[in-house]
Design an enzyme around this catalytic site. Sequence first.
Site, PDB file in Angstrom:
ATOM      1  N   GLU A 140       0.826  -1.210   0.000  1.00  0.00           N
ATOM      2  CA  GLU A 140       0.000   0.000   0.000  1.00  0.00           C
ATOM      3  C   GLU A 140       0.860   1.261   0.000  1.00  0.00           C
ATOM      4  O   GLU A 140       0.533   2.249  -0.655  1.00  0.00           O
ATOM      5  CB  GLU A 140      -0.939  -0.002   1.212  1.00  0.00           C
ATOM      6  CG  GLU A 140      -2.052  -1.037   1.141  1.00  0.00           C
ATOM      7  CD  GLU A 140      -2.982  -0.807  -0.040  1.00  0.00           C
ATOM      8  OE1 GLU A 140      -3.233   0.364  -0.387  1.00  0.00           O
ATOM      9  OE2 GLU A 140      -3.473  -1.803  -0.615  1.00  0.00           O
TER      10      GLU A 140
ATOM     11  N   CYS B 250     -12.762   2.291 -15.066  1.00  0.00           N
ATOM     12  CA  CYS B 250     -13.094   3.716 -14.975  1.00  0.00           C
ATOM     13  C   CYS B 250     -11.815   4.539 -15.032  1.00  0.00           C
ATOM     14  O   CYS B 250     -11.499   5.303 -14.134  1.00  0.00           O
ATOM     15  CB  CYS B 250     -13.862   3.982 -13.679  1.00  0.00           C
ATOM     16  SG  CYS B 250     -14.740   5.568 -13.649  1.00  0.00           S
TER      17      CYS B 250
ATOM     18  N   CYS C  58     -16.610   1.778 -20.283  1.00  0.00           N
ATOM     19  CA  CYS C  58     -18.063   1.730 -20.477  1.00  0.00           C
ATOM     20  C   CYS C  58     -18.508   2.441 -21.751  1.00  0.00           C
ATOM     21  O   CYS C  58     -19.587   2.171 -22.273  1.00  0.00           O
ATOM     22  CB  CYS C  58     -18.780   2.331 -19.281  1.00  0.00           C
ATOM     23  SG  CYS C  58     -18.475   4.115 -19.078  1.00  0.00           S
TER      24      CYS C  58
ATOM     25  N   CYS D 159     -18.534  -2.293 -17.021  1.00  0.00           N
ATOM     26  CA  CYS D 159     -18.593  -1.690 -15.693  1.00  0.00           C
ATOM     27  C   CYS D 159     -19.865  -2.119 -14.982  1.00  0.00           C
ATOM     28  O   CYS D 159     -20.974  -1.986 -15.530  1.00  0.00           O
ATOM     29  CB  CYS D 159     -18.558  -0.164 -15.804  1.00  0.00           C
ATOM     30  SG  CYS D 159     -18.686   0.664 -14.189  1.00  0.00           S
TER      31      CYS D 159
ATOM     32  N   CYS E 206     -24.666   5.056 -13.240  1.00  0.00           N
ATOM     33  CA  CYS E 206     -23.605   6.065 -13.213  1.00  0.00           C
ATOM     34  C   CYS E 206     -24.128   7.399 -13.726  1.00  0.00           C
ATOM     35  O   CYS E 206     -24.571   7.510 -14.871  1.00  0.00           O
ATOM     36  CB  CYS E 206     -22.431   5.594 -14.079  1.00  0.00           C
ATOM     37  SG  CYS E 206     -21.100   6.803 -14.215  1.00  0.00           S
TER      38      CYS E 206
END
Length: 385
Positions: free
Chosen positions: A54, A209, A216, A223, A229
């Site tokens: 991370e 995205c 999309c 998606c 959306c």
Amino acid sequence: MQPRRRIPASTPALPAGAVPADFAARVVAWQRTHGRHGLPWQGTRDAYRIWLSEIMLQQTQVSAVLAYYARFLERFPTVQDLAAAAPDDVMAAWAGLGYYSRARNLHRCAQIVVAEHGGMFPREAEQLAALPGIGRSTAAAIAAFSAGARAAILDGNVKRVFARAFGIEGFPGDKRVEDLMWRHAEAALPDSGIEAYTQGLMDLGAMVCVRGRPACLATPAACPLHDICRARAEGITDRLPAPRPRKALPERAVTVLVLLHAGRVLLERRPERGIWGGLWSLPEIAAGPAEEGLHPVAEALARTHVQPYGEAGRALPGASLSHTFTHFRLQIHARCFAMTHIDDAPAPQGTATQAQWHAVEALHGVGLPAPIRTLLDGMMRPTLL
């Protein structure tokens, strides 16, 4: 610009700010089928490995992290190994990943985990966020993946997903916009499946995205959120999230000295604060018109307690390069000298010095800033040695 369009009327547009009841379930189902499952830090509850990934992934793409992650773990397989390591070794293993404050915080965090937590990372996001280099979103990700804690993340990829899915206007770095996104992030948390949900948000932002042209637009079904959306419903995916307000990128210049002697190059350790903090770099001199004489060299040598005697040296061809940081562009000009006679005896006792001669052939093991390494790689021809 992408033309404004609307999806068929049979697909309802969401009211501003609403989080659909099945939002998390859609993300979880998509991740389990289409998300990433083979990354080296997945499939484990080892908080050390998850934490390391991370931190490395902050402001860095997965593809750039993979090789560094494997090498870093080979060198420091446990948090105890990392805590006990010399700062130079940590910086050398990190060199090239950039944002070097992350490496310094990484080392300090490992030492605190060993000294104050018995070598075990806290399980709660709030406790993790109190450690050096771990912000709110990173703490939530570590807690979710290592302990199954129900905590919300909001990294750059997730901000893009939320901005489009919920129709959130404005630059995500603006506090008002970011606070609104955090409210959505908390509201969208599932009661179960937090690991798949957290990974799914990351994967959606990285794989579907994406910033330039979300998948999309060509394949809506790519998606799981395509029919709920707001950005897609209003044809404004190219406008969300809003970009950082543009400012002219300031330019800075620095002149560095490449001082060579007997197959070695003189390096100075950078101050802890500022760019390249704690790394080894080339001695700097005041920027200004190029000077032919050797007095800047003498000044740098005096500062580092290395003194020439007799003939100081001869000038060699220099080099320049440009390196862009987040907030400015740096022009680096190098002046190169072959030093013929050097008294590099240790500095007098009690004298503070942060300079050392390093063998040119062993620079791969030194923690150097990436642009300085590039500069040296381009200049270290046999004729210069």
